[in-house]
Design an enzyme around this catalytic site. Structure first.
Site, mmCIF file in Angstrom:
data_model
loop_
_atom_site.group_PDB
_atom_site.id
_atom_site.type_symbol
_atom_site.label_atom_id
_atom_site.label_comp_id
_atom_site.label_asym_id
_atom_site.label_seq_id
_atom_site.Cartn_x
_atom_site.Cartn_y
_atom_site.Cartn_z
ATOM 1 N N CYS B 98 0.851 -1.179 0.000
ATOM 2 C CA CYS B 98 0.000 0.000 0.000
ATOM 3 C C CYS B 98 0.892 1.235 0.000
ATOM 4 O O CYS B 98 2.107 1.135 0.019
ATOM 5 C CB CYS B 98 -0.919 0.019 1.209
ATOM 6 N N CYS B 101 3.878 1.634 2.457
ATOM 7 C CA CYS B 101 5.128 0.926 2.180
ATOM 8 C C CYS B 101 6.040 1.811 1.333
ATOM 9 O O CYS B 101 7.239 1.907 1.579
ATOM 10 C CB CYS B 101 4.869 -0.370 1.415
ATOM 11 N N ASP B 505 -16.769 -23.708 -13.196
ATOM 12 C CA ASP B 505 -16.067 -24.768 -12.503
ATOM 13 C C ASP B 505 -16.786 -24.893 -11.159
ATOM 14 O O ASP B 505 -17.414 -23.952 -10.704
ATOM 15 C CB ASP B 505 -14.606 -24.343 -12.316
ATOM 16 N N ASP B 697 -11.141 -21.111 -11.166
ATOM 17 C CA ASP B 697 -10.132 -20.527 -10.288
ATOM 18 C C ASP B 697 -8.871 -21.363 -10.186
ATOM 19 O O ASP B 697 -7.829 -20.867 -9.820
ATOM 20 C CB ASP B 697 -10.705 -20.328 -8.889
ATOM 21 N N ASP B 701 -8.100 -25.306 -14.299
ATOM 22 C CA ASP B 701 -9.004 -24.606 -15.207
ATOM 23 C C ASP B 701 -8.252 -23.773 -16.237
ATOM 24 O O ASP B 701 -8.852 -23.277 -17.181
ATOM 25 C CB ASP B 701 -9.921 -23.667 -14.422
#
Lengths: 61, 814
Positions: B98, B101, B505, B697, B701
């Protein structure tokens, strides 16, 4: 009349060209490469000033 | 903050690792000395604010990362020397989550002796440190960065990337120049407009016209150069394109104005300049949207380090990863990422493979096992036998896919090009015919005839056409992104709008992907804990989701069994463990029956059965349940409302698939499919002329995702799935799918309206111009109006999206 128009036009072109040169310089410097960061950086510096003023003695070893 | 989490990294602290430190009079708990050290550095530098400011929304560097040594001789090739006491090193910093940092790194590194300037790009995580090589060394700087827990990689952009950055900058300068000169020009034009209606001194008019010509010249020949070059190319290839139409319009307006300047007519320099400026603006939008979607992927690809430690005759040498060839032996120390695909030749270690598998748990890898480039070595040094050269590694193959994706153009943009192939010759024909008719049939003066022909060309100018697609795409992708829907470019947006079938899926997509133990059925004379205890002991070393669920249940029940025997895994079936009290089998019904056991039938329904036996005695059965997402049913219903077909593709059992389909009203299902089967099915759909979206996911897949017209992945899935997909839902909520399709369809509609308007305007004004009813100055006004209308229509799209799906609304219903 004619003379003053020409002078004014040339003057406006000169000012515009100045702005244009600054623009080119900033693009070359990469100032437009990160358009996301500055909005956070602006806030950062604010807070940093207040925090560093309270912590100044411990800043440097 | 609860006391059992580390104050620095927020991870839970295993009791044996707890470190209590007293800092500034407060008792603070840490999970390791690394965190303690980092905390002391940060607070010691007076930057303790970091802990209040940080908001974590992205996975950072996994825990357990060690410090690495940096070597100046390796870094030397990345350092750019500017003068004797000024040099610069470009870095890619891993682990930035973020803005705080970025703040922390800039402040701390900026305070190092000899550092002149630190700039970190918030979006791309690239840093440039300018330093004085006499006072500090690059290795020292990198060590400072890694002491804070971030991982710096020396980073030199590839030739292609540098070219892309240069191109975007050139485009910006071209546009900036055009915009600046057009503004000047507008001033002159207003004076001339005023003169046109109210009369003007002819001498002043001429001077202003000369100035106008002077400022238009660079707009046409510098800013408009890409169009002129493109137009010339298309002329040479005899393939009329938009570029040709643009250059034709611009050049006619400009050259005619020069002629009018000589002969004392009206000039149309502003028309020429406006066309160039507006179309450049459209291209700038497009480029920015594309770069944004690519930079995230880019970051992932930089994970494989550039340098590797090659072992020759027992000595290690640092070499560039690209120079490694198969069968080379390299050393990978803990805390380093694996530079190339390879097979472990010595040692064993735990690897963080999240970049490849999405599994956040470390995985134990032993001699003979394959490891992929970009994964992180966590615990101990290993020797690796190189399997493939770095250009062929898994991560490099992905890089190429990304590059291909980058070069794709929105198909509707090519529609504009297709239309241009008819439109351009037609316009030229009409203009010629106009001139011919006026000269020979109507006996007009040569100048009047030419004026009418020019009006035709000016009016046909495709300003609005150039803005039609990019503005709509920009508005749609921006609005979608704020809802957690990321389209990877305009073509994906268009495809999504055309999709008619959605394939799901099951595990992790329709279900939560976090199985739990639903029920334990003990054998007569045993109780639940006996079953759980045995199962848990056998599964102790496994990270399979089912094993995780069993272990979680055992922990709930207050059992902490450890692995007490040697375990053999039979992939896809179960586990065998020999202990001092006998042989334990844990696995599927088929697996246990094959080992001579007799198991009573159970009412499992959609649940997965895991059976446990001890020395040929059935002890009990665990039923594992993977709950369906709460919003799944509503989401499927919404999709049906949009007239879409839904299909379930799963590797799971037939009964389970059927049950899930029935519950969610999914139209069709294909069970027990392999990853290749899924891809095949999608290819068959394609051959039947259907537009299919695949939602998945897992790594299994990935082939189907890249095969489908649109591959959609949800956050929380594997990085591979995220990278191979075209559409990413950053919040794992199926309702977003409905939103995505709605947005895409609306966008398509708006683009079509825009294109229709742009073309219709041309068709109405062309005959007017040809018949001499439209002076070029009015043609220019009409053209500006049409551009404004097109932009306005695109902005309206944003309002429609916001009204239909207010951001707070989690499950939109139509």
């Amino acid at each position: 009349m004619l003379k003053s128009i020409i002078i004014l036009i040339i003057l406006s072109l000169c000012i515009g060209t100045g702005a244009w040169l600054i623009f080119i310089w900033t693009v070359r410097r990469g100032d437009f490469d990160d358009v996301e960061g500055p909005k956070y950086r602006m806030l950062d510096d604010d807070e940093d000033d207040s925090s560093s003023s309270t912590n100044k003695p411990g800043d440097k070893e | 903050m609860p006391q059992d989490t580390c104050i620095h990294c927020h991870l839970s602290i295993p009791p044996q690792d707890l470190i209590v430190d007293e800092i500034e009079g407060k008792q603070l708990h840490f999970c390791c000395h690394g965190c303690q050290g980092a905390y002391r550095i940060i607070t010691g530098a007076g930057l303790g604010n970091f802990y209040q400011r940080r908001t974590w929304n992205e996975n950072g560097v996994p825990s357990g990362t060690f410090e690495t040594d940096f070597d100046d001789s390796v870094l030397a090739e990345h350092v750019i020397h500017e003068s004797d006491d000024s040099a610069e090193i470009p870095l890619l910093i891993e682990g930035i989550r973020c803005a705080s940092c970025v703040w922390l790194l800039e402040k701390l590194i900026g305070r190092e002796v000899g550092v002149a300037d630190v700039r970190i790009n918030y979006g791309s995580h690239r840093a440039r440190i300018r330093f004085n090589p006499r006072q500090t060394s690059p290795a020292n700087l990198l060590t400072q960065v890694s002491r804070l827990g971030y991982r710096p990689h020396p980073f030199t952009a590839g030739a292609a990337q540098q070219a892309a950055v240069r191109e975007q900058r050139t485009l910006l300068i071209r546009f900036g120049t055009a915009a600046f000169l057009s503004m000047q020009l507008m001033g002159f034009s207003f004076a001339l407009y005023g003169g046109y209606f109210h009369g003007i001194d002819s001498k002043i008019r001429m001077i202003i016209q000369y100035f106008a010509a002077a400022v238009t010249f660079p707009v046409v020949f510098y800013s408009g150069w890409p169009f002129l070059a493109g137009g010339w190319r298309s002329l040479k290839n005899r393939a009329p394109s938009m570029d040709l139409l643009i250059s034709l319009g611009v050049l006619t307006a400009f050259i005619f104005s020069l002629y009018a300047l000589q002969s004392g007519g009206e000039v149309y320099f502003d028309t020429a300049a406006m066309i160039v400026t507006l179309i450049l603006l459209g291209r700038l939008f497009e480029g920015a949207a594309r770069n944004r979607s690519v930079s995230g992927i880019d970051r992932l690809l930089q994970l494989a380090p550039d340098s590797a430690n090659l072992i020759i005759d027992g000595e290690t040498r640092t070499v560039s990863s690209a120079s490694l060839v198969p069968e080379d032996i390299i050393l990978v120390r803990p805390g380093e990422r694996i530079p190339v695909d390879g097979i472990i030749a010595g040692g064993e270690t735990e690897l963080d493979e999240a970049t490849v598998t999405g599994e956040p748990m470390p995985v134990l890898r032993k001699v003979g096992e394959a490891v992929a480039a970009g994964t992180l070595n966590l615990t101990s040094s290993i020797q690796l036998s190189v399997l493939r050269v770095s250009a062929e590694s898994f991560i490099a193959r992905m890089a190429r896919m990304v590059e291909e994706a980058q070069n794709r153009k929105a198909p509707i943009q090519s529609l504009a090009d297709r239309v241009a192939t008819i439109f351009v010759p037609a316009v030229i024909l009409v203009a010629t015919a106009t001139w011919f008719c006026w000269t020979f049939l109507l006996n007009a003066t040569p100048s009047a005839a030419l004026l009418n022909a020019v009006a035709v060309l000016v009016v046909a100018c495709p300003c609005a056409l150039g803005l039609a697609t990019p503005t709509a795409v920009l508005v749609a992708t921006g609005n979608a992104a704020s809802r957690g829907i990321l389209f990877r470019g305009g073509d994906i947006l268009e495809m999504t709008g055309r999709v008619d079938t959605i394939a799901f899926d099951k595990t992790g997509t329709l279900t939560l992907g976090k199985p739990t133990v639903a029920e334990i059925i003990p054998a007569r004379g045993k109780d639940e804990n006996d079953v759980l205890d045995l199962a848990c002991r056998a599964e102790a070393g496994s990270s399979h989701p089912i094993a995780v669920s069993i272990k979680a249940r055992a922990e709930q029940a207050g059992l902490h069994p450890a692995e007490t025997g040697s375990v053999t895994t039979i992939p896809g079936s179960g586990l065998k463990m020999s202990t001092d009290c006998g042989e334990v089998l844990v696995g599927s019904r088929v697996f246990l029956t094959a080992n001579g056991l007799d198991i009573p039938s159970t009412e499992s329904g959609t649940l997965t059965e895991v059976h446990v036996s001890l020395d040929n005695d059935w002890i009990g059965t665990l039923l594992i349940h993977d709950p369906v997402r709460e919003e799944a049913q509503q989401a499927v219903t919404d999709l049906h409302h949009l007239g879409l077909q839904t299909v379930l593709l799963t590797g799971d059992r037939r009964e389970t698939a059927k049950e899930v389909c029935a519950r969610l009203n999914i139209t069709d299902f294909h069970a027990e499919t392999s990853p290749a089967d899924k891809a095949d099915w999608i290819n068959r759909q394609k051959q039947d002329g259907k537009m299919t979206m695949m939602v998945g996911d897992g790594i299994n897949d990935a082939p189907a995702l890249s095969c489908a017209n649109v591959g959609c992945a949800m956050a929380g899935g594997t990085d591979i799935a995220l990278e191979t997909s075209d559409l990413v839902l950053t919040k794992p909520h199926l309702g977003r799918l409905h939103e995505a399709i709605f947005i895409a369809r609306k966008t398509l509609q708006v683009i079509k309206q825009n294109l229709f308007w742009a073309f219709a305007y041309n068709f109405v004004t062309l005959p007017l111009a040809a018949s001499g009813q439209l002076a070029p100055v009015w043609a220019a006004v009409a053209m500006a109006t049409s551009s404004v209308l097109v932009v306005g229509n695109s902005l309206r799209l944003g309002r429609v999206i916001r009204r239909t799906f207010p951001i707070a609304n989690q499950s939109p219903v139509d």
